[in-house]
Design a protein around this motif. Sequence first.
Motif, short mmCIF file in Angstrom:
data_model
loop_
_atom_site.label_atom_id
_atom_site.label_comp_id
_atom_site.label_asym_id
_atom_site.label_seq_id
_atom_site.Cartn_x
_atom_site.Cartn_y
_atom_site.Cartn_z
N PHE A 1 0.85 -1.08 0.03
CA PHE A 1 0.02 0.03 -0.22
C PHE A 1 0.97 1.20 -0.16
O PHE A 1 2.15 1.10 0.10
N HIS A 2 0.43 2.49 -0.25
CA HIS A 2 1.15 3.56 -0.48
C HIS A 2 0.80 4.51 0.42
O HIS A 2 -0.38 4.67 0.87
N THR A 3 1.67 5.48 0.83
CA THR A 3 1.61 6.63 1.70
C THR A 3 1.41 7.82 0.94
O THR A 3 1.93 7.91 -0.27
N ARG A 4 0.85 9.01 1.44
CA ARG A 4 0.80 10.33 0.79
C ARG A 4 2.14 11.03 0.89
O ARG A 4 2.29 12.26 -0.03
N TYR A 5 3.13 10.41 1.06
CA TYR A 5 4.40 10.86 0.75
C TYR A 5 5.18 10.22 -0.73
O TYR A 5 6.43 10.15 -0.90
N GLY A 6 4.23 9.28 -1.08
CA GLY A 6 4.94 8.49 -2.33
C GLY A 6 5.72 7.28 -2.00
O GLY A 6 6.34 6.62 -2.89
N LEU A 7 5.65 6.82 -0.85
CA LEU A 7 6.25 5.76 -0.41
C LEU A 7 5.23 4.50 -0.64
O LEU A 7 4.32 4.47 -0.22
N THR A 8 5.89 3.23 -0.91
CA THR A 8 5.19 2.14 -0.94
C THR A 8 5.62 0.85 0.30
O THR A 8 6.85 0.77 0.40
N SER B 1 9.80 -2.39 2.55
CA SER B 1 9.14 -1.36 1.85
C SER B 1 10.16 -0.40 1.32
O SER B 1 11.33 -0.57 1.21
N SER B 2 9.78 0.63 0.55
CA SER B 2 10.51 1.33 -0.37
C SER B 2 11.07 2.59 0.59
O SER B 2 10.71 2.91 1.74
N GLY B 3 12.05 3.43 -0.15
CA GLY B 3 12.38 4.54 0.49
C GLY B 3 13.97 4.73 0.32
O GLY B 3 14.47 3.62 0.78
N PHE B 4 14.59 5.78 0.16
CA PHE B 4 15.98 6.07 0.03
C PHE B 4 16.25 7.17 0.68
O PHE B 4 15.56 8.09 0.26
N PRO B 5 17.48 7.43 1.50
CA PRO B 5 18.37 6.43 1.94
C PRO B 5 17.69 5.38 2.79
O PRO B 5 16.69 5.59 3.49
N ARG B 6 18.30 4.12 2.98
CA ARG B 6 17.68 3.04 3.78
C ARG B 6 17.82 3.27 5.27
O ARG B 6 18.79 4.08 5.83
N ASN B 7 17.08 2.73 5.87
CA ASN B 7 17.09 2.70 7.58
C ASN B 7 17.15 4.21 8.12
O ASN B 7 18.25 4.59 8.99
N VAL B 8 16.40 4.83 7.91
CA VAL B 8 16.01 6.21 8.45
C VAL B 8 14.73 6.07 8.95
O VAL B 8 13.81 5.50 8.56
N ALA B 9 14.42 7.50 9.92
CA ALA B 9 13.09 7.45 10.64
C ALA B 9 12.52 8.57 10.76
O ALA B 9 13.56 9.54 10.79
N SER B 10 11.37 8.90 10.81
CA SER B 10 10.72 10.41 11.05
C SER B 10 9.64 10.12 11.69
O SER B 10 8.76 9.41 11.56
N PRO B 11 9.40 11.23 12.86
CA PRO B 11 8.14 11.28 13.54
C PRO B 11 6.94 11.49 12.69
O PRO B 11 5.74 10.73 12.87
N ASP B 12 6.83 12.02 11.55
CA ASP B 12 5.97 12.49 10.93
C ASP B 12 5.59 11.32 9.96
O ASP B 12 4.42 10.81 9.70
N ILE B 13 6.64 10.81 8.96
CA ILE B 13 6.63 9.83 7.99
C ILE B 13 6.28 8.47 8.84
O ILE B 13 5.38 7.75 8.22
N ASN B 14 6.68 7.95 9.90
CA ASN B 14 6.29 6.95 10.61
C ASN B 14 4.89 6.84 11.11
O ASN B 14 4.25 5.90 11.18
N THR B 15 4.45 8.12 11.36
CA THR B 15 3.01 8.08 12.04
C THR B 15 2.17 7.93 10.63
O THR B 15 0.95 7.30 10.80
N GLU B 16 2.55 8.74 9.39
CA GLU B 16 1.90 8.76 8.09
C GLU B 16 1.75 7.04 7.84
O GLU B 16 0.67 6.63 7.37
N ASP B 17 2.79 6.13 8.33
CA ASP B 17 2.66 4.69 7.86
C ASP B 17 1.62 4.15 8.37
O ASP B 17 0.80 3.37 7.63
N PHE B 18 1.11 4.46 9.59
CA PHE B 18 -0.07 4.11 10.13
C PHE B 18 -1.36 4.57 9.55
O PHE B 18 -2.38 3.80 9.32
N LEU B 19 -1.50 5.78 9.36
CA LEU B 19 -2.49 6.65 8.65
C LEU B 19 -2.83 5.71 7.26
O LEU B 19 -4.06 5.63 6.89
#
Length: 329
Positions: free
Chosen positions: A28-35, A92-110
């Motif tokens: 599934f995809h996020t609104r940040y364009g990640l799969t 899951s997608s996204g580059f660079p690998r192995n980074v985290a974000s309070p916003d993006i990782n909350t968006e993962d759940f949404l």
Amino acid sequence: MEEKLNLTSEWDKTFPKSQNVDHRKITFHTRYGLTLAADMYTPKTYEGKLAAIAISGPFGAVKEQASGLYAQTLAERGFLTIAFDPSYTGESSGFPRNVASPDINTEDFLAAVDFLSVQENVDPEKIGILGICGFGGMALNAAALDTRIKATITSTMYDMTRVNANGYFDEEDNEESRYEKRKAMSLQRTLDYKNNDYAHAGALPDEAPEQAPQYLIDYIDYYRTKRGYHPRSQGNGKGWNVTGCQSFMNMPILQYSNEIRSAVLMIHGEKAHSVYFTKDAYANMIKDNKYTENKELFIIPGAVHTDLYDQMDIIPFDTITDFYQTYLK
């Protein structure tokens, strides 16, 4: 909308496959364009539309570990579940690998709720989430944002913004310590850009050093042994990007958790080094909140942080099931 991902087809989980549920890979995809890549678990037999639960964590783990175990177990108990890899990790997608974000990782759940809301066999009014360890904090943050989420469980929760800004047990909660962290990460960013690569912090060691804190011993016992080892998790390979959690230091989550109206159950072990995260977050969540009758704190006597990753005799699945059945009905 979705990137083509190269997903594994064989069963490569750290737990045995149940014969009582159906399993398949989904994206599934996020609104940040990640799969995002996920495992979906569905009861073998059911009638009508199902209540559904999205699950992720621990922080640095992959869906083949604790989140998948929770997902499969709850599917055995009648729920449709997905266990997903967060952005930039696992499959899951996204580059660079192995980074985290309070916003993006909350968006993962949404985004997981987006996906579940449009499935033909899911009742969109019966969607819950469950976050383990660092993704417990992300789940609670998501519950503060998304009114489609009717029930949230955190298990052995970390507040990743607090630990990054203040250190363990708030021992670095001062301006000088934060300045030194900022300085080191700022210099690292220059080096990374110059080298056209991102430095990684490295994996956990195979053995704990002398006088290591108990929580490090517990992490090694899970991530670096056959108990929980998986080649795609942060317990192996390069580990987290050195600057991968930089934004957590200045973007605290849970700011409006005391306005959550939906049901929340927070579970933690009494002996866990991290139990203060859950106790403090629970106290803040119910402070000045008019909706406290559906908020619960469940402390498990004698349990440590990683017991809630995979110890089936300690994880309170009956309590978890009762909670979801109550609030996803």
